[in-house]
Design a protein around this motif. Structure first.
Motif, PDB file in Angstrom:
ATOM      1  N   ASP A   1       0.766  -1.138   0.026  1.00 50.53           N
ATOM      2  CA  ASP A   1      -0.189  -0.267  -0.061  1.00 50.53           C
ATOM      3  C   ASP A   1       0.804   1.189  -0.022  1.00 50.53           C
ATOM      4  OD1 ASP A   1      -1.959  -1.544   0.300  1.00 50.53           O
ATOM      5  OD2 ASP A   1      -2.305  -1.702   2.316  1.00 50.53           O
ATOM      6  N   ILE A   2       1.978   1.174   0.917  1.00 56.09           N
ATOM      7  CA  ILE A   2       3.001   2.266   0.757  1.00 56.09           C
ATOM      8  C   ILE A   2       3.332   2.694  -0.594  1.00 56.09           C
ATOM      9  CG2 ILE A   2       5.201   3.088   1.819  1.00 56.09           C
ATOM     10  CD1 ILE A   2       4.329   1.364   4.252  1.00 56.09           C
TER      11      ILE A   2
ATOM     12  N   LEU B   1      11.473   8.157  -3.106  1.00 59.99           N
ATOM     13  CA  LEU B   1      10.965   7.836  -4.325  1.00 59.99           C
ATOM     14  C   LEU B   1      11.146   6.208  -4.786  1.00 59.99           C
ATOM     15  CD1 LEU B   1      13.401  10.105  -6.343  1.00 59.99           C
ATOM     16  CD2 LEU B   1      11.088  10.317  -5.686  1.00 59.99           C
ATOM     17  N   THR B   2      10.013   5.698  -5.206  1.00 58.60           N
ATOM     18  CA  THR B   2      10.137   3.974  -5.259  1.00 58.60           C
ATOM     19  C   THR B   2      11.040   3.640  -6.538  1.00 58.60           C
ATOM     20  OG1 THR B   2       8.177   4.164  -6.918  1.00 58.60           O
ATOM     21  CG2 THR B   2       7.659   4.237  -4.478  1.00 58.60           C
TER      22      THR B   2
ATOM     23  N   SER C   1      13.958   0.449   2.969  1.00 63.28           N
ATOM     24  CA  SER C   1      13.681  -1.261   2.986  1.00 63.28           C
ATOM     25  C   SER C   1      12.492  -1.406   2.001  1.00 63.28           C
ATOM     26  CB  SER C   1      13.634  -1.790   4.253  1.00 63.28           C
ATOM     27  OG  SER C   1      14.859  -1.647   5.031  1.00 63.28           O
ATOM     28  N   GLY C   2      12.872  -2.118   0.949  1.00 64.14           N
ATOM     29  CA  GLY C   2      11.613  -2.881   0.175  1.00 64.14           C
ATOM     30  C   GLY C   2      11.030  -1.728  -0.519  1.00 64.14           C
ATOM     31  N   ILE C   3      11.214  -0.470  -0.539  1.00 65.14           N
ATOM     32  CA  ILE C   3      10.332   0.699  -1.088  1.00 65.14           C
ATOM     33  C   ILE C   3      11.336   1.565  -2.205  1.00 65.14           C
ATOM     34  CG2 ILE C   3       8.935   2.747  -0.796  1.00 65.14           C
ATOM     35  CD1 ILE C   3       8.097   1.370   1.957  1.00 65.14           C
TER      36      ILE C   3
ATOM     37  N   PHE D   1      14.141  -8.252   0.314  1.00 67.00           N
ATOM     38  CA  PHE D   1      15.058  -7.293   1.188  1.00 67.00           C
ATOM     39  C   PHE D   1      14.336  -7.228   2.554  1.00 67.00           C
ATOM     40  CE2 PHE D   1      16.640  -3.513   2.561  1.00 67.00           C
ATOM     41  CZ  PHE D   1      17.744  -3.025   1.779  1.00 67.00           C
ATOM     42  N   GLY D   2      13.151  -7.132   2.872  1.00 71.15           N
ATOM     43  CA  GLY D   2      12.408  -6.977   3.972  1.00 71.15           C
ATOM     44  C   GLY D   2      12.696  -7.991   4.941  1.00 71.15           C
ATOM     45  N   LEU D   3      12.534  -9.299   4.292  1.00 65.59           N
ATOM     46  CA  LEU D   3      12.643 -10.711   5.061  1.00 65.59           C
ATOM     47  C   LEU D   3      14.082 -10.660   5.472  1.00 65.59           C
ATOM     48  CD1 LEU D   3      10.100 -13.036   3.347  1.00 65.59           C
ATOM     49  CD2 LEU D   3       9.757 -11.700   5.410  1.00 65.59           C
ATOM     50  N   ILE D   4      15.067 -10.608   4.643  1.00 61.01           N
ATOM     51  CA  ILE D   4      16.350 -10.831   4.961  1.00 61.01           C
ATOM     52  C   ILE D   4      16.777  -9.965   5.977  1.00 61.01           C
ATOM     53  CG2 ILE D   4      18.510 -11.065   4.105  1.00 61.01           C
ATOM     54  CD1 ILE D   4      17.071 -13.460   3.314  1.00 61.01           C
TER      55      ILE D   4
END
Lengths: 230, 888
Positions: A89-90, A173-174, A219-221, B776-779
């Motif tokens: 969602d983010i 920024l994604t 992270s992740g984004i 990325f998040g899990l690790i």
């Protein structure tokens, strides 16, 4: 500088609203509150706030929807507030034009810093052709990048990547957005490009590439160019 | 436009070619060394080729070779490994056969099997060696084999005519045609005779006999011509197939499909062979049609019929059985439904007396756009037609007894009243009795009773009594008419009854199928389907039923289905397994493993066979053709019902899964929201207080700080519990993306800045470390947990090192500390949920390590722990590099 900036909080939890009020009012902001998406959209129009803090889990509609509706007519900076499990969602909010996000529970210090950044960067960057942060200078007119006094040699992709961050300083920024802007829409899924080039860029512009201060990983984004001086 | 359509190969032909190609891909290749007769050097050439293959490094073994002690041939065996033959003891004789299972389990690339036409010893799995060869090919093993022209099914008869010796060991032509390669071993007849004379083929004594009988120059020339011609035809056909597959359409003609009417007559054999040759020459498909009438067949006839049908099947015909009293009508109907333009029938033996029209006439009268060919008999047997006039004993002796007794009883009752009613009335009563008989009895007993009634009436009633002499001429006339009327009415009623019986049988079949489909469609689980199947088969075939089903992995379940009506043993089970894997009928009354107690039929499914049904009939009973086709229908129905239930189960499962996923997500979201909102409030408020309280008294600061620490701890617990619950519900699906490992490490370390006050954390990632695919998040979370674990369990000042390297196919990440280390007997338990080492510092939930392990395992990786020397602990993450990418 006569009037303190107005911040609109759209969140259904009274406790969070109170907490935000207690945190932000002493810092000199005036506060407006909406408990659901519809009220939020209306107040965004009536109150013309300088900043919106938007919760994603609203009772009447999705946060993304609220953002899209506001973005139809206003470019007001928006910070997303959400719990960790809603990473997807983010990203969709950031792609829909949100400027930043915070994960609950958040640290108040962090919140204040983000609010400051969001309020500061938005309208001014375009006029300013020379941008400086953390000992890094980017002259958008002359296309010169300096670290301290040394002129850096950047490849054309590194340069366009850096100017993209500069023009959106402070915003998250994604990966998708970066790829579309620098490489073009057909590369929107090739996240490895951003990883490689951000890595290269860091080696040139950061004091310690292992502990980046300018290009921050979300992270992740995606990434964010940090405006806060350390 | 029309022309275009006609020149396009029809889909069926193309599918057939594709299927052939597909089957060929998986199958081994068959090469046949083909010769006109024994002694031409087939085995010799085969061994020579095998030696060449061996020198190329191909894994060649000898499955079965007969050298006939020929020196030159035996010399070629050197270097070729031999699979020992299997010794079969059959009624005191020791027979040697190829050990099929040993060859299959040895799995060579190429196996040599001599004499393709050989008939196996009676207890072998297959009756014929060519079936062994097919099984080898199905297992992906290439086969070299030898074959003489006289052993080809369609040529056996011609060879017998030329040479005068009947060939019993035959091979279906289809084997020859589908062979990947055929090499003709040709030798001039003179040369062969010379070799024979030199004793190179047989021992001198045998040679002499052979030259006198089989190996005459004339014979050899004819055989040679035949073998060369067959090979030429094969080449021609290959060319045609090539053209088909390359869609060269000019030479393509619409397939003229024809049908052949066959029956229980031995002459059908030559008709079938003739049809086979014709179809081959015309390059068309054909069907053999048997029309079953109400006429009962003798045991011998039934056997002949089965032979005929089997032969037709082996020679490539589609076998169709249909039942109708009107044979001509049935043939025409089948021709139409099969799109056939020609019907072949054998010349009928002789016009039958009672048949109003002959089949040939009937066909000719009714076929408008279908050509009728009548194929003549080659050797009319003198005694064949006479059989028609002998009464066929199809009704048992009891039936004849009943008919005789009834007539005698009627006569006996009438006798005292002759005076009153007159002897002519008695004839009416007897006639009545005769005409009643067909209701229960067949034609034979009815005819007997008519004759007997005439005799009895004459002897006991027509004056003068007790003589066969008849006084009045009108009585002679009367007797004649009486007999004819009795015979005709009896026969006619018998025929009506026979027709009625046939109709009833057809009705019975229809209702049996109806009952089955009704039961199957009302069954709501696989269990019920199997139960319905067993009870219906039991009921209509008077047999015991065993059912084995396939499991989810496509293997046959090792256990008999509990609904089965008999307990099969280990041996029966292996027959069922063979049927399952080969998807062919096996067991009793078949060619494969005929010594089994039951016949096994496989149910084919979309991907794997669905299972096997075993039918155990009472001893010495066989299914009639009609029953067999009904059984095939039954099994098709059952298979589709089982498949339906399987698909149902899958659909149900996926609904349950998606439903539970939905519920879980709702619950998860609401719980995480509910728990985190108050924690946010506590943490935010206490942090604010802390900032405001900076100037105030220290004790209040400490109190605020306590609140904040408690909230942080609570937050960590909630985060861990939520992660654990996500893991346990299987909701964790890594979102793989190219990641910079250094970046992950930095994020983890930065995230722990507050918790880490007095530990030194270092990272070690080689320059030019590539991007790797990870979530990325899990690790990041896993590494954070590992570092945090090291922080809380080691004393201040301990250093923690996080390293990354690539080893072969894995990314290896290690988190090591130089602390005191984990006690040896605890090391196994640290990944257990809520496990905490005794005496360790308070704080921590005992969930950090299990969560890290779970996240790594979600990447198909391994998390292990090692004790470092002299002290310290190292956690090792191994994650495969080639993780399946997932779309974003």
């Amino acid at each position: 500088m006569t009037k303190s900036p107005t911040i609109l909080i759209i969140d259904d939890e009274a406790q969070i609203r109170r907490l935000l009020q207690l945190t932000l009012e002493p810092a000199g902001y005036s506060m407006k509150f909406a408990a659901n998406g519809n009220d939020g959209i209306i107040m965004a129009g009536n109150e013309r706030p300088e900043l919106i803090i938007l919760d994603l889990g609203l009772p009447d509609m999705e946060g993304v929807e609220v953002l899209k509706r506001i973005r139809e007519w206003a470019t007001v900076p928006t910070i997303i507030l959400s719990v960790r499990s809603s990473e997807g969602d983010i990203i969709s909010c950031l792609d829909a034009g949100a400027d930043d996000y915070l994960i609950k529970p958040f640290r108040t210090g962090e919140l204040l810093a983000r609010v400051r950044t969001a309020l500061r960067h938005r309208p001014k960057i375009h006029e300013k052709e020379i941008f400086t942060t953390n000992n890094l200078t980017v002259d958008l007119n002359l296309r010169i990048v300096k670290k301290g006094k040394d002129v850096l040699k950047l490849t054309s992709i590194e340069y366009s990547l850096l100017t993209l961050f500069v023009r959106n300083a402070g915003r998250v920024l994604t990966h998708k957005y970066i790829l579309e802007q620098v490489w073009g829409p057909t590369f929107a899924e090739e996240a490895q490009y951003t990883r490689v080039y951000v890595g290269q860029l860091r080696k040139k512009i950061e004091d310690d590439p292992a502990k980046p201060k300018i290009l921050i990983t979300e992270s992740g984004i995606g990434y964010r160019l940090n405006l806060e001086e350390n | 436009m029309k022309n275009n359509a006609e020149h396009r190969p029809d889909p069926e032909t193309l599918i057939r070619l594709l299927k052939k190609e597909e089957e060929k891909e998986k199958r081994g290749k068959l090469k046949i060394f083909f010769g006109m007769c024994a002694g031409v050097g087939k085995t010799y050439d085969m061994l020579k080729d095998a030696q060449v293959a061996l020198s190329k490094g191909i894994d060649v073994v000898i499955g079965y070779i007969e050298t006939h002690k020929r020196v030159e041939t035996e010399a070629l065996l050197i270097g070729l490994p031999t699979i020992p033959r299997k010794n079969i003891d059959y009624r005191g004789t020791n027979l040697e056969e190829m050990d099929l299972d040993a060859v299959i389990s040895r799995k060579p690339q190429l196996v040599l099997v001599d004499e393709l036409a050989h008939t196996n010893a009676p207890t072998s799995r297959h009756t014929k060696r060519y079936q062994d060869v097919q099984e080898l090919l199905n297992n992906g093993i290439d086969v070299f084999t030898t074959l003489n022209v006289q052993h080809l099914e369609s040529r056996a008869e011609t060879v017998a005519q030329i040479t005068g010796s009947i060939v019993r060991e035959t091979v279906p032509d289809s084997i020859f045609e589908t062979a990947d390669e055929v090499e003709v071993i040709d030798i001039a007849p003179d040369e062969l005779l010379k070799r024979l004379a030199e004793g190179k083929v047989y021992t001198p004594e045998r040679s002499k006999r052979a030259i006198e009988n089989f190996f005459r120059l004339g014979n050899l020339t004819a055989l040679r011509e035949m073998s060369l011609r067959i090979t030429a035809e094969r080449v021609d056909r290959q060319l045609r197939e090539y053209k088909h597959s390359k869609q060269i359409s000019e030479t393509w003609k619409s397939g003229t499909h024809f049908i052949v009417g066959i029956n229980q007559n031995p002459h059908s054999i030559s008709l079938i062979r003739w049809a086979r040759r014709t179809s081959y020459a015309m390059d068309t498909s054909w069907a053999a049609v048997f029309v079953e009438t109400s006429q009962k067949l003798t045991a011998k006839e039934t056997e002949q019929l089965a032979k005929n049908i089997k032969l037709a099947g082996e020679l490539g015909a589609e076998v169709i059985t249909t039942s109708d009293e009107d044979i001509a009508g049935a043939l025409l109907r089948t021709a139409q439904s099969q799109n056939a333009t020609q019907i072949f029938i054998g010349r009928p033996a002789k016009r039958k007396f009672f048949r109003s029209t002959d089949i040939v006439d009937s066909l000719l009268q009714r076929a408008y756009n279908i050509d009728i060919y009548i194929v003549g008999r080659k050797d009319e047997q003198a005694n064949a037609p006479s059989r028609e006039w002998l009464p066929v004993i199809q009704s048992g002796l009891p039936q004849y007894m009943v008919s005789s007794i009834l007539i005698i009883a009627v006569a006996f009752i009438c006798f005292p009243f002759t005076e009153i009613i007159g002897y002519r009335t008695v004839s009416m009563i007897l006639l009545f009795a005769v005409s009643l008989l067909p209701l229960r009895l067949g034609r034979g007993p009815v005819l007997l009773s008519a004759a007997l009634a005439a005799l009895v009436w004459n002897y006991f009633f027509i004056p003068p009594l007790f003589t066969l002499y008849i006084k009045h001429p009108e009585d002679i006339l009367m007797l004649g008419v009486f007999f004819i009327v009795a015979a005709v009415s009896g026969t006619l009623s018998a025929r009506v009854r026979a027709r009625e019986l046939a109709v009833r049988q057809r009705e019975m079949r229809a209702s049996a199928l109806y009952a089955l489909t009704k039961d199957l469609s009302s069954a709501h689980s696989q269990e019920e389907v199997v139960k319905a199947a067993v009870s219906n088969i039991k009921k209509y075939f008077n047999s015991e039923v065993a059912i084995y089903l396939g499991d989810a992995d496509g293997d046959m379940s090792p256990l008999l289905h509990p609904a089965s009506s008999w307990q099969s043993d280990e041996k029966e089970h292996s027959v069922a397994a063979w049927t399952y894997w080969n998807e062919k009928k096996a067991g009793r009354n078949t060619d494969t493993l005929p010594f089994a107690q039951a016949t096994y039929i496989s149910m084919s499914g979309p991907r794997y066979p669905l299972g096997v049904i075993g039918i155990k009939l009472p001893p010495y009973q066989k299914l009639t053709l009609d029953q067999e086709s009904l059984l095939d229908n039954f099994i098709a129905q059952i298979a589709s019902a089982i498949e339906r239930e399987l698909l149902n189960d899958v659909a149900k499962k996926s609904i349950i899964v998606s439903e539970s996923e939905r519920l879980y997500k709702t619950l998860f979201n609401s719980i995480s929201h509910e728990l985190r909102t108050p924690i946010s409030a506590i943490m935010g408020a206490s942090e604010n207080l802390l900032m405001m309280a900076q100037d105030r008294a220290i004790s209040i600061r400490e109190l605020y700080s306590e609140i904040h620490i408690a909230a942080e701890r609570l937050n960590r617990l909630v985060a861990n519990l939520l992660d654990m619950s996500r893991l346990e519900s299987g909701m964790i699906k890594p979102k793989l993306d190219w990641c910079d490992v250094q970046d992950i490490f930095n994020q983890s370390i930065q995230g722990l800045e507050q918790e880490n006050e007095d530990h030194f954390i270092k990272t070690d990632v080689p320059e030019e470390f590539p991007l790797v695919k990870l979530d990325f998040g899990l690790i990041e979370q896993a590494i954070t947990n590992l570092i945090y674990n090291a922080i809380i369990h080691t004393p201040a000042g301990t250093s923690i090192t996080v390293k990354a390297k690539i080893e072969n196919t894995h990314t290896i990440i290690t988190v090591a500390d130089d602390g005191p280390g984990i006690p040896k007997d605890e090391i196994k338990k640290i990944f257990e949920k809520f496990y905490r080492i005794e005496g360790s510092v308070t704080g921590g939930t005992g969930l950090g390590l299990p969560i890290a392990k779970g996240f790594i395992e979600a990447h198909h990786g391994i998390l292990s722990v090692k004790k470092l020397i002299p002290h310290g602990t190292e956690f090792i993450l191994e994650i495969p590099l080639d993780l399946e990418p997932k779309s974003l």
